[in-house]
Design a protein around this motif. Structure first.
Motif, short mmCIF file in Angstrom:
data_model
loop_
_atom_site.label_atom_id
_atom_site.label_comp_id
_atom_site.label_asym_id
_atom_site.label_seq_id
_atom_site.Cartn_x
_atom_site.Cartn_y
_atom_site.Cartn_z
N PHE A 1 -16.03 16.76 -12.36
CA PHE A 1 -15.43 17.55 -11.28
C PHE A 1 -13.93 17.61 -11.52
O PHE A 1 -13.35 16.78 -12.22
N ASN A 2 -13.32 18.62 -10.94
CA ASN A 2 -11.88 18.85 -11.09
C ASN A 2 -11.18 18.49 -9.78
O ASN A 2 -11.71 18.74 -8.70
N VAL A 3 -9.98 17.92 -9.92
CA VAL A 3 -9.15 17.61 -8.76
C VAL A 3 -7.79 18.24 -9.01
O VAL A 3 -7.14 17.95 -10.01
N LYS A 4 -7.39 19.12 -8.10
CA LYS A 4 -6.09 19.79 -8.19
C LYS A 4 -5.15 19.14 -7.20
O LYS A 4 -5.46 19.04 -6.01
N ILE A 5 -4.00 18.67 -7.71
CA ILE A 5 -3.03 17.98 -6.87
C ILE A 5 -1.70 18.73 -6.96
O ILE A 5 -1.21 18.99 -8.05
N ALA A 6 -1.13 19.05 -5.81
CA ALA A 6 0.14 19.78 -5.76
C ALA A 6 1.25 18.86 -5.28
O ALA A 6 1.02 17.91 -4.53
N ASN A 7 2.46 19.17 -5.72
CA ASN A 7 3.69 18.50 -5.26
C ASN A 7 3.63 16.97 -5.41
O ASN A 7 3.77 16.24 -4.44
N VAL A 8 3.43 16.53 -6.63
CA VAL A 8 3.45 15.09 -6.92
C VAL A 8 4.91 14.67 -7.09
O VAL A 8 5.63 15.22 -7.92
N ILE A 9 5.33 13.70 -6.32
CA ILE A 9 6.71 13.21 -6.36
C ILE A 9 6.81 12.07 -7.37
O ILE A 9 6.01 11.13 -7.35
N VAL A 10 7.80 12.17 -8.26
CA VAL A 10 8.04 11.14 -9.27
C VAL A 10 9.46 10.64 -9.09
O VAL A 10 10.41 11.41 -9.18
N PRO B 1 2.11 8.34 -8.34
CA PRO B 1 3.26 7.49 -8.67
C PRO B 1 3.92 6.80 -7.48
O PRO B 1 4.43 5.70 -7.63
N THR B 2 3.92 7.40 -6.32
CA THR B 2 4.61 6.79 -5.18
C THR B 2 3.73 5.78 -4.44
O THR B 2 4.22 5.05 -3.58
N ASP B 3 2.45 5.71 -4.76
CA ASP B 3 1.52 4.80 -4.07
C ASP B 3 0.91 3.85 -5.09
O ASP B 3 -0.15 4.11 -5.64
N HIS B 4 1.57 2.71 -5.31
CA HIS B 4 1.13 1.79 -6.35
C HIS B 4 -0.08 0.95 -5.93
O HIS B 4 -0.94 0.64 -6.74
N ASP B 5 -0.12 0.55 -4.66
CA ASP B 5 -1.12 -0.42 -4.22
C ASP B 5 -2.32 0.18 -3.51
O ASP B 5 -3.36 -0.45 -3.43
N SER B 6 -2.17 1.36 -2.97
CA SER B 6 -3.29 1.97 -2.26
C SER B 6 -3.47 3.41 -2.77
O SER B 6 -2.50 4.07 -3.14
N PRO B 7 -4.71 3.89 -2.78
CA PRO B 7 -4.95 5.23 -3.32
C PRO B 7 -4.32 6.32 -2.45
O PRO B 7 -4.33 6.23 -1.22
N SER B 8 -3.78 7.33 -3.11
CA SER B 8 -3.22 8.49 -2.42
C SER B 8 -4.32 9.45 -2.00
O SER B 8 -4.21 10.14 -0.99
N ILE B 9 -5.38 9.50 -2.81
CA ILE B 9 -6.49 10.43 -2.57
C ILE B 9 -7.79 9.65 -2.74
O ILE B 9 -7.95 8.92 -3.73
N ILE B 10 -8.70 9.80 -1.79
CA ILE B 10 -10.05 9.24 -1.91
C ILE B 10 -11.02 10.40 -1.73
O ILE B 10 -10.96 11.13 -0.74
N GLN B 11 -11.88 10.57 -2.71
CA GLN B 11 -12.81 11.69 -2.69
C GLN B 11 -14.23 11.15 -2.86
O GLN B 11 -14.48 10.32 -3.73
N SER B 12 -15.13 11.59 -2.00
CA SER B 12 -16.53 11.16 -2.09
C SER B 12 -17.38 12.27 -2.67
O SER B 12 -17.15 13.45 -2.40
N SER B 13 -18.35 11.88 -3.47
CA SER B 13 -19.30 12.84 -4.03
C SER B 13 -20.62 12.10 -4.26
O SER B 13 -20.73 10.90 -3.99
N THR B 14 -21.60 12.81 -4.75
CA THR B 14 -22.91 12.23 -4.99
C THR B 14 -23.29 12.42 -6.44
O THR B 14 -23.16 13.53 -6.98
N ILE C 1 -0.28 7.80 -13.15
CA ILE C 1 -1.34 8.33 -12.28
C ILE C 1 -2.59 7.61 -12.76
O ILE C 1 -2.91 7.62 -13.95
N LYS C 2 -3.30 6.95 -11.82
CA LYS C 2 -4.47 6.15 -12.16
C LYS C 2 -5.68 6.65 -11.38
O LYS C 2 -5.53 7.15 -10.26
N VAL C 3 -6.86 6.47 -11.97
CA VAL C 3 -8.10 6.88 -11.32
C VAL C 3 -9.12 5.75 -11.43
O VAL C 3 -9.29 5.17 -12.50
N GLU C 4 -9.78 5.46 -10.32
CA GLU C 4 -10.89 4.51 -10.28
C GLU C 4 -12.08 5.19 -9.64
O GLU C 4 -11.91 6.04 -8.76
N VAL C 5 -13.28 4.79 -10.05
CA VAL C 5 -14.49 5.25 -9.39
C VAL C 5 -15.31 4.03 -8.97
O VAL C 5 -15.28 3.00 -9.64
N GLU C 6 -16.00 4.16 -7.84
CA GLU C 6 -16.82 3.08 -7.31
C GLU C 6 -18.21 3.61 -6.98
O GLU C 6 -18.34 4.70 -6.42
#
Length: 152
Positions: free
Chosen positions: A108-117, A67-80, A123-128
């Motif tokens: 896969f699961n992503v656990k996120i702690a202390n999300v500030i609203v 929620p606090t990062d509208h224009d850039s991702p807060s988390i970037i995760q790489s996988s195969t 909360i949005k998710v994109e994959v590339e």
């Protein structure tokens, strides 16, 4: 082809058989009943991806926008993306279902702690993968400020 979806919930537990137990699954909205800024102790995302077999073995980048990062991702995760099945299994799949596309699936699961609203948000998710971007489903967050209690 790159598709997927996200299940948003409070907790994910994994049985020893590999089955998931999802606790507190959100439908399309989360209601936060607190004065902003509010902190969500934890939220978990179950990200499920489906691709065509041409993506097998390729790198996948997951971007999570909080929620606090509208224009850039807060988390970037790489996988195969998993490798394709061996030729003998792939051949039997094609013979059994000749008209069905062969797809690769992963989750896969992503656990996120202390999300500030601070306000109504998402909360949005994109994959590339291979230059293709897929926007997955989002969770709308509605902030409802508690009403002050009236004197008796």
């Amino acid at each position: 082809m790159l598709h997927g979806n996200v299940i948003y919930c409070d907790d994910v537990r994994v049985e020893n058989t590999g089955k998931l137990i999802l606790v507190g699954v959100y439908n399309t909205d989360m209601v936060v009943n607190a004065r902003p800024p509010a902190s969500l102790a934890q939220i978990q995302l179950v990200v499920r991806i489906r691709t065509s077999i041409e993506y097998a073995g390729d790198s996948l980048k997951t971007k999570i926008y909080l929620p606090t990062d509208h224009d850039s991702p807060s988390i970037i995760q790489s996988s195969t993306i998993p490798n394709a099945p061996p030729p003998e299994i792939l051949g039997s799949m094609i013979r059994a279902y000749p008209d069905a596309p062969i797809t690769m699936n992963m989750s896969f699961n992503v656990k996120i702690a202390n999300v500030i609203v601070e306000e109504d948000s998402f909360i949005k998710v994109e994959v590339e993968c291979k230059g293709e971007t897929a926007r997955l489903n989002q969770l709308r967050i509605n902030v409802v400020q508690p009403q002050p209690s009236k004197p008796a």
